[in-house]
Design a protein around this motif. Sequence first.
Motif, mmCIF file in Angstrom:
data_model
loop_
_atom_site.group_PDB
_atom_site.id
_atom_site.type_symbol
_atom_site.label_atom_id
_atom_site.label_comp_id
_atom_site.label_asym_id
_atom_site.label_seq_id
_atom_site.Cartn_x
_atom_site.Cartn_y
_atom_site.Cartn_z
ATOM 1 N N ALA B 104 0.798 -1.231 -0.254
ATOM 2 C CA ALA B 104 -0.024 -0.047 0.228
ATOM 3 C C ALA B 104 0.913 1.252 -0.105
ATOM 4 C CB ALA B 104 -0.929 0.062 1.113
ATOM 5 N N GLU B 105 2.117 1.143 0.803
ATOM 6 C CA GLU B 105 2.827 2.270 0.919
ATOM 7 C C GLU B 105 3.788 2.541 -0.417
ATOM 8 O OE1 GLU B 105 1.372 4.319 3.025
ATOM 9 O OE2 GLU B 105 3.240 4.699 3.607
ATOM 10 N N TYR B 106 3.914 1.495 -0.996
ATOM 11 C CA TYR B 106 4.749 1.762 -2.305
ATOM 12 C C TYR B 106 3.876 2.295 -3.273
ATOM 13 C CZ TYR B 106 7.913 -1.891 -0.689
ATOM 14 O OH TYR B 106 9.195 -2.421 -0.184
ATOM 15 N N LEU B 107 2.632 1.849 -3.489
ATOM 16 C CA LEU B 107 1.473 2.250 -4.278
ATOM 17 C C LEU B 107 1.204 3.834 -4.018
ATOM 18 C CD1 LEU B 107 0.079 1.344 -6.532
ATOM 19 C CD2 LEU B 107 -1.821 0.496 -5.177
ATOM 20 N N ARG B 108 0.942 4.158 -2.827
ATOM 21 C CA ARG B 108 0.625 5.386 -2.480
ATOM 22 C C ARG B 108 1.698 6.451 -3.034
ATOM 23 N NH1 ARG B 108 1.081 8.977 2.417
ATOM 24 N NH2 ARG B 108 2.861 7.663 3.183
ATOM 25 N N GLY B 109 2.872 6.076 -2.693
ATOM 26 C CA GLY B 109 4.260 6.815 -3.071
ATOM 27 C C GLY B 109 3.985 6.906 -4.721
ATOM 28 N N SER B 110 3.501 5.787 -5.447
ATOM 29 C CA SER B 110 3.405 5.982 -6.681
ATOM 30 C C SER B 110 2.401 6.895 -7.442
ATOM 31 C CB SER B 110 3.312 4.421 -7.260
ATOM 32 O OG SER B 110 3.212 4.210 -8.747
ATOM 33 N N ILE B 111 1.220 6.768 -6.733
ATOM 34 C CA ILE B 111 -0.056 7.604 -6.830
ATOM 35 C C ILE B 111 0.276 9.029 -6.656
ATOM 36 C CG2 ILE B 111 -2.316 8.144 -6.285
ATOM 37 C CD1 ILE B 111 -2.769 5.079 -5.649
ATOM 38 N N GLN B 112 0.944 9.170 -5.682
ATOM 39 C CA GLN B 112 1.165 10.734 -5.407
ATOM 40 C C GLN B 112 2.412 11.280 -6.277
ATOM 41 O OE1 GLN B 112 1.675 10.463 -1.065
ATOM 42 N NE2 GLN B 112 -0.280 11.057 -0.762
ATOM 43 N N SER B 113 2.997 10.328 -6.985
ATOM 44 C CA SER B 113 4.120 10.837 -7.717
ATOM 45 C C SER B 113 3.545 11.251 -9.055
ATOM 46 C CB SER B 113 5.249 9.724 -8.042
ATOM 47 O OG SER B 113 5.014 8.698 -8.704
ATOM 48 N N ILE B 114 2.508 10.809 -9.398
ATOM 49 C CA ILE B 114 1.752 11.165 -10.687
ATOM 50 C C ILE B 114 1.161 12.666 -10.604
ATOM 51 C CG2 ILE B 114 -0.296 10.570 -12.034
ATOM 52 C CD1 ILE B 114 0.090 7.832 -11.353
ATOM 53 N N ALA B 115 1.417 13.239 -11.580
ATOM 54 C CA ALA B 115 1.119 14.929 -11.409
ATOM 55 C C ALA B 115 -0.443 14.867 -11.239
ATOM 56 C CB ALA B 115 1.602 15.503 -12.552
ATOM 57 N N ASP B 116 -0.879 15.892 -10.413
ATOM 58 C CA ASP B 116 -2.269 16.134 -10.304
ATOM 59 C C ASP B 116 -2.944 16.668 -11.519
ATOM 60 O OD1 ASP B 116 -0.741 17.743 -8.585
ATOM 61 O OD2 ASP B 116 -2.057 19.161 -8.800
ATOM 62 N N ASN B 117 -2.134 17.212 -12.658
ATOM 63 C CA ASN B 117 -2.899 17.491 -13.851
ATOM 64 C C ASN B 117 -3.594 16.355 -14.456
ATOM 65 O OD1 ASN B 117 -1.081 15.955 -15.255
ATOM 66 N ND2 ASN B 117 0.238 17.579 -15.910
ATOM 67 N N GLN B 118 -3.034 14.857 -14.109
ATOM 68 C CA GLN B 118 -3.726 13.990 -15.000
ATOM 69 C C GLN B 118 -5.177 13.642 -14.235
ATOM 70 O OE1 GLN B 118 -2.050 11.388 -17.014
ATOM 71 N NE2 GLN B 118 -0.875 13.287 -17.176
ATOM 72 N N MET B 119 -5.344 13.793 -13.134
ATOM 73 C CA MET B 119 -6.518 13.831 -12.580
ATOM 74 C C MET B 119 -7.597 15.104 -12.981
ATOM 75 S SD MET B 119 -9.004 12.422 -10.735
ATOM 76 C CE MET B 119 -8.815 11.704 -8.965
ATOM 77 N N LYS B 120 -6.947 16.231 -13.085
ATOM 78 C CA LYS B 120 -7.722 17.323 -13.823
ATOM 79 C C LYS B 120 -8.127 17.176 -15.381
ATOM 80 C CE LYS B 120 -7.058 22.254 -12.650
ATOM 81 N NZ LYS B 120 -6.256 23.182 -12.873
ATOM 82 N N ALA B 121 -7.167 16.580 -15.737
ATOM 83 C CA ALA B 121 -7.508 16.594 -17.283
ATOM 84 C C ALA B 121 -8.311 15.139 -17.461
ATOM 85 C CB ALA B 121 -6.276 15.885 -18.146
ATOM 86 N N ALA B 122 -8.384 14.142 -16.527
ATOM 87 C CA ALA B 122 -9.464 13.130 -16.835
ATOM 88 C C ALA B 122 -10.787 13.874 -16.298
ATOM 89 C CB ALA B 122 -9.270 11.992 -15.762
ATOM 90 N N ARG B 123 -10.849 14.413 -15.138
ATOM 91 C CA ARG B 123 -12.038 15.055 -14.930
ATOM 92 C C ARG B 123 -12.613 16.005 -15.987
ATOM 93 N NH1 ARG B 123 -13.976 14.321 -9.847
ATOM 94 N NH2 ARG B 123 -15.726 14.513 -10.740
ATOM 95 N N SER B 124 -11.936 16.664 -16.589
ATOM 96 C CA SER B 124 -12.203 17.848 -17.663
ATOM 97 C C SER B 124 -13.005 17.080 -18.634
ATOM 98 C CB SER B 124 -11.088 18.450 -18.159
ATOM 99 O OG SER B 124 -10.239 17.960 -19.307
ATOM 100 N N LEU B 125 -12.573 15.797 -18.932
ATOM 101 C CA LEU B 125 -13.286 15.004 -20.120
ATOM 102 C C LEU B 125 -14.608 14.511 -19.811
ATOM 103 C CD1 LEU B 125 -10.350 13.005 -21.364
ATOM 104 C CD2 LEU B 125 -11.458 14.809 -22.573
ATOM 105 N N GLY B 126 -14.877 14.695 -18.322
ATOM 106 C CA GLY B 126 -16.319 14.286 -17.901
ATOM 107 C C GLY B 126 -16.231 12.973 -17.285
ATOM 108 N N MET B 127 -15.095 12.251 -17.047
ATOM 109 C CA MET B 127 -14.915 11.042 -16.231
ATOM 110 C C MET B 127 -15.020 11.447 -14.795
ATOM 111 S SD MET B 127 -11.426 9.292 -17.291
ATOM 112 C CE MET B 127 -10.731 8.842 -18.904
#
Lengths: 208, 223, 250
Positions: B104-127
């Motif tokens: 879980a901790e490895y994965l958390r580090g990995s998730i948090q290393s992904i830029a938050d523009n990825q989440m924003k871009a995904a939501r902007s498509l209506g996801m």
Amino acid sequence: MWVTLQITFLTLGLGLVLALPISFGQVYGNKWIKAFIAGYEKVLRSIPELVILFLIFYGFPRIGVRFSPFVAVVLGLGFRSSAYQSQIFRGAINSVSSAQMRAARSLGMTNLKGFINVVLPQAVRIALPPWTNEFTIVLKDSSLAYALGVTELLRQGGYIIATKYEPMLIYLTVAAMYFIVTLIINRGLGSVEKRLAIPGFDVKETVR
Amino acid sequence: MERMWKIVVENWPKLLEGLGVTLEMTMIAVVIGFVIGVILAIARVYGNKLFYGISTAVIEVIRGTPLLVQLFILYYGLPPLGVNLSPFMAAIIGFAINSGCYQAEYLRGSIQSIADNQMKAARSLGMTKRQAILQVIMPQALRRVIPAWTNEFIYLLKYTSLAYIVGAPELMAQAKFIASRNFQFFEVYLVVAIIYLVVVLFFTKLFSMLEKKVEIPGLEWVR
Amino acid sequence: MSENRVVLRVENLKKSFGDKEVLKGVSFDMNEGETKVIIGPSGTGKSTLLSCINMLVTPDEGKIWLEEEEVTSAKNINRIRQEIGFVFQDFGLFNHLTALRNVMVGLTKVKKVEKEKARELAMKELKRVGLEREAKMYPAQLSGGQKQRVGIARALAMQPKIILFDEPTSALDPELIGEVLSVMKNLAESGMTMLVVTHEMGFARTVSDEIIFMEHGHIVEQSAPEEMFKNPKNPRTKEFLFKLNELYGE
Ligand SMILES: Nc1ncnc2c1ncn2[C@@H]1O[C@H](COP(=O)(O)OP(=O)(O)O)[C@@H](O)[C@H]1O
Ligand SMILES: [Mg+2]
């Protein structure tokens, strides 16, 4: 508890003393030294801690050296820890970019001066979080001394259970004690980390 | 050397059986741990206060206590409460939970290393948030975390040796059994050490080949 | 082009972060087929304004309509976001997907378009931005200009009613800006409704129907480009345009 802490600190100290020359050898040594060290690290990192303990406990008497289980544990865990700590230090030294050394040399510093004044202060900051982590790993691994019959925290718990049959309660208490010490280590070294923090010089943490 | 060879020749079925159990425990625990790890990591990164609190507490407590103590709690602590686990089961459960928290901790580090523009871009498509996590964040986070998982697998492989203390019939237990008959403790453990070494090196190699296979340009590994 | 059908209406929009008021009541309309450019000093709330329009940031006060639908009170915001394209300054491409997949993913996962059909539509949009040959490349293998064109294609593929651009060229090396602007120019000419935050004055002058000058969370002035450039009414506008001119040497 006392024995557990003794094992932890002695192990960590032995590991540190061994790891410093090893990491220097790995970074600045010649080909043969590097190959030897790589092998040393690989072997110690690939064999379970328990097996290392048994090998030392049963192996040294063969060459006429006899010591208590306690010493065997410290030696075994210490060797293991040296392999991990040396990797932490090497990574830290290497991650300070060579451009920094070049800049130091351009000011007229010798290699040694450059290392002490420029590379080391940065490397220490980089190494601190993984070193904290290694600290807690050694603390937890000290419980393996149980297998050689050393009366550390876990075995002490077992003895108490023999007199009062409450294994759940007692092992939970043992777990809580480990947890509290881990917490103290993390908090303590974490505050050192904060005190040393430099704006814009971020350190990424690695887990386990 | 000769004595070691003799040990291997005389005891190979037992050693092999032990190695089999070791690998079996490692794999089952890693897989169950993976499921636990994904759930805990998502809860910790994206969960509300409650889920964040629970997953953080579980992860920190498990990572802050020795695995051996956890095994003792499962194996010796539960029976008086009416739950009886076989050594093998207790070990598997202990390893899976323990590994799950580290994963879980490895994965958390990995998730948090992904830029938050990825989440924003995904939501902007209506996801929806859920779609964004599943379609955009996780595929990247999981790929990035593979090297860390390789390490975790190796750790677990080594730590399964603790299972002999609660009596699971893995490699160490077999070694102890063999040594208790021929009294060649050192030689037996040396053989076992070499077996572990070979197995660990084999898996390290195997995983690094796998890493190359799923590599994507620009998605560097998180170690 | 100007049938005067309102596509987007923003009314008295306000937004604060903590006790810092970033948008202090912003109102404007966008007609179908119009291109409007927003300029203004950095930290003025331009990005916040765009993010409020598709509710990536929730406004505190004010209303937004997309055609007949009120965005600010919508129950299913994800459906509305499909109709509002967004192009990011830092591209926002999904790093684990090829260019083609980046354009497809909104179609297949959000609009539930069948895969083959989605591929076809995505290829069409990639062709439109001149990247059909780069379809199989991952973002890291593309230049900045190419990445941004994929970003535009991804927005286009959703068939949005309007596209919002947040400084689409400001992360690009100067020699790559042109290729992105020319794609945007073609889009504007094809009748797409576009709201663009940019400091590319050449683009603003030749492509936009209206320039909005924002400062400190207010719209200071909005007028047609010739008007704005020839005789800005507000002294602040004049000053800002003068600075831009010094910087970019129009
Ligand atoms: N999520 C946020 N939290 C707090 N402050 C923010 C946030 N987003 C923007 N701001 C602040 O709002 C102000 C306007 O930002 P922004 O809309 O990005 O301006 P612009 O795009 O015009 O440069 C800035 O002062 C910025 O620091
Ligand atoms: Mg901005």
